[in-house]
Design an enzyme around this catalytic site. Structure first.
Site, PDB file in Angstrom:
ATOM      1  NE  ARG A   1       0.299  21.510 -11.202  1.00 48.79           N
ATOM      2  CZ  ARG A   1      -0.054  22.790 -10.975  1.00 48.79           C
ATOM      3  NH1 ARG A   1      -0.596  23.117  -9.803  1.00 48.79           N
ATOM      4  NH2 ARG A   1       0.129  23.719 -11.889  1.00 48.79           N
TER       5      ARG A   1
ATOM      6  CE1 TYR B   1       7.767   2.081   7.971  1.00 52.58           C
ATOM      7  CE2 TYR B   1       6.778   3.995   6.907  1.00 52.58           C
ATOM      8  CZ  TYR B   1       7.729   2.985   6.925  1.00 52.58           C
ATOM      9  OH  TYR B   1       8.635   2.897   5.906  1.00 52.58           O
TER      10      TYR B   1
ATOM     11  CG  ASP C   1      -1.478   4.620   7.835  1.00 52.33           C
ATOM     12  OD1 ASP C   1      -1.998   3.696   7.175  1.00 52.33           O
ATOM     13  OD2 ASP C   1      -0.358   5.078   7.578  1.00 52.33           O
TER      14      ASP C   1
ATOM     15  CE  LYS D   1       3.775  -0.398   2.297  1.00 52.57           C
ATOM     16  NZ  LYS D   1       3.847   1.023   1.939  1.00 52.57           N
TER      17      LYS D   1
END
Length: 391
Positions: A54, A107, A180, A205
């Site tokens: 982590r 979005y 973004d 993406k």
């Protein structure tokens, strides 16, 4: 490794020699380190810089090194989804009761997050404005404004904001600007160089590019922001990217420049074809001179990207029929992989917000979004043409 090389060289090599274990085995590519915890030299004393996955992982570190260099940031943090990256970045920059200014074209998934978590749970007032005008954004700044949240280009209508101008507004009011950059990728646009404080990517993406890994990233040149984001990731959410997904994104990013060149060439060809078709009402693509922000795209981007969206002169049923008749384009959500996809935002990628919100955002039931892949453009155009001819 030398301080910096050109983008394509960095995309292949940066981060590949970050692990002490890798020096010993001389791997050409970063191995997948699956260990959840690491041996310590003594109580409280790290042996090789790692303790628990982590807090750090050699494969993820290699990816974060590459992400930082390619985005122009000093630090990058990799997450297990784009939504996780957005959530953590925004939480690092705000407090309950603050005021956000967001692009009205963001979005739908981001809008849902801002409203369901930030507005309804944290009492953050989220105000959506037409950020194509920096003056409009500045008119809405208040004393309690804590963040500008932007996309450029937006999903799915490919609106742009002038990042450099907005950075000036943000600096004048001491408000951080987050962009973004998923649609453009760091190959085509560098928000941090244009003055943004934080850049966010869905690595799912284009950065991964092969439709087989879900992830996200936050990059910044501000050490204080990076520390807050990392602290939230490590001690609060535990939403770090897995070693295997980090490996997949590392592999995918090696070909990012090549893929983006082909994505853009194909998208430009399809957008030009659609712009001249009688059954198409409007095409949204910054590479067309008819796009209202074509000049801005040319100024702040090094290309126009691989996404084309367009409105058909059709009903919802006819639009769905057009999509279903396509043969090369696969009906699916998401984008950025090597394969060409087609999305009906009204019933797919924007379906989780209300019809009223969809219409307000400019999403109609005849809108089609095409993430154009790297196939032969002749086959792609012929596929679109045959499906339009059946309408």
């Amino acid at each position: 490794m030398t301080e910096t090389f050109e983008f394509a060289t960095e995309a292949v090599h940066r981060g590949e020699t970050t692990s002490e274990q890798q020096y010993l085995s001389a791997d050409v590519v970063s191995p997948i380190h699956l260990a959840t915890h690491h041996e310590m030299e003594a109580p409280g004393e790290l042996k090789n810089g790692y303790k628990y996955s982590r807090f750090g992982n050699p494969t993820r570190d290699a990816l974060e090194s590459r992400l930082a260099h390619l985005t122009g940031g000093s630090e990058a943090i990799a997450f297990n989804s784009g939504t996780a990256a957005i959530t953590t970045a925004a939480l690092a920059l705000c407090d309950p009761g603050d005021h956000f200014i967001a692009f009205d074209g963001v979005y739908g998934g981001t809008r849902l997050l801002l409203e369901d978590l930030f507005r309804d749970v944290l009492d953050v007032e989220v105000e959506y404005v037409d950020a194509r005008s920096p003056e409009t954004v500045e008119e809405h700044v208040r004393e309690d404004t804590a963040l500008f949240w932007m996309e450029s280009p937006t999903n799915p209508l490919l609106k742009l904001c002038d990042i450099a101008e907005l950075a000036g507004v943000a600096d004048a009011h001491e408000v951080p600007l987050c962009v973004d950059n998923t649609f453009a990728t760091p190959y085509l646009q560098q928000p941090l160089e244009l003055g943004a404080d934080v850049v966010v990517h869905s690595t799912t993406k284009y950065l991964n590019g092969h439709s087989d890994s879900t992830g996200g990233a936050v990059a910044t040149n501000d050490p204080a922001i990076a520390e807050r984001v990392s602290t939230l990731q490590e001690y609060v959410f535990g939403n770090a990217l897995s070693p295997f997904d980090a490996y997949l994104v590392l592999r995918g990013m090696k070909t990012l420049p090549l893929r983006m060149e082909q994505h853009e060439a194909n998208a430009q060809a399809i957008a030009g074809f659609l712009a001249d078709h009688s059954k198409v009402e409007e095409v949204h693509y910054p590479g067309l001179e008819s796009h209202p922000q074509h000049d801005l795209a040319g100024q702040q981007m090094d290309g126009f990207g691989g996404i084309v969206s367009f409105e058909l002169e059709a009903s919802e049923a006819e639009t769905r029929a057009f999509i279903e008749e396509l043969e090369v384009f696969t009906v699916a959500v998401s984008l950025g992989g090597v394969e060409s996809l087609v999305d009906h935002p009204w019933t797919m990628s924007a379906s989780f917000i209300s019809p009223e919100e969809r219409r307000a955002a400019g999403v109609s039931d005849s809108l089609v979004r095409m993430p154009v892949g790297i196939e032969d453009k002749t086959d792609l155009i012929q596929d679109v043409e045959q499906s339009l001819s059946r309408m």
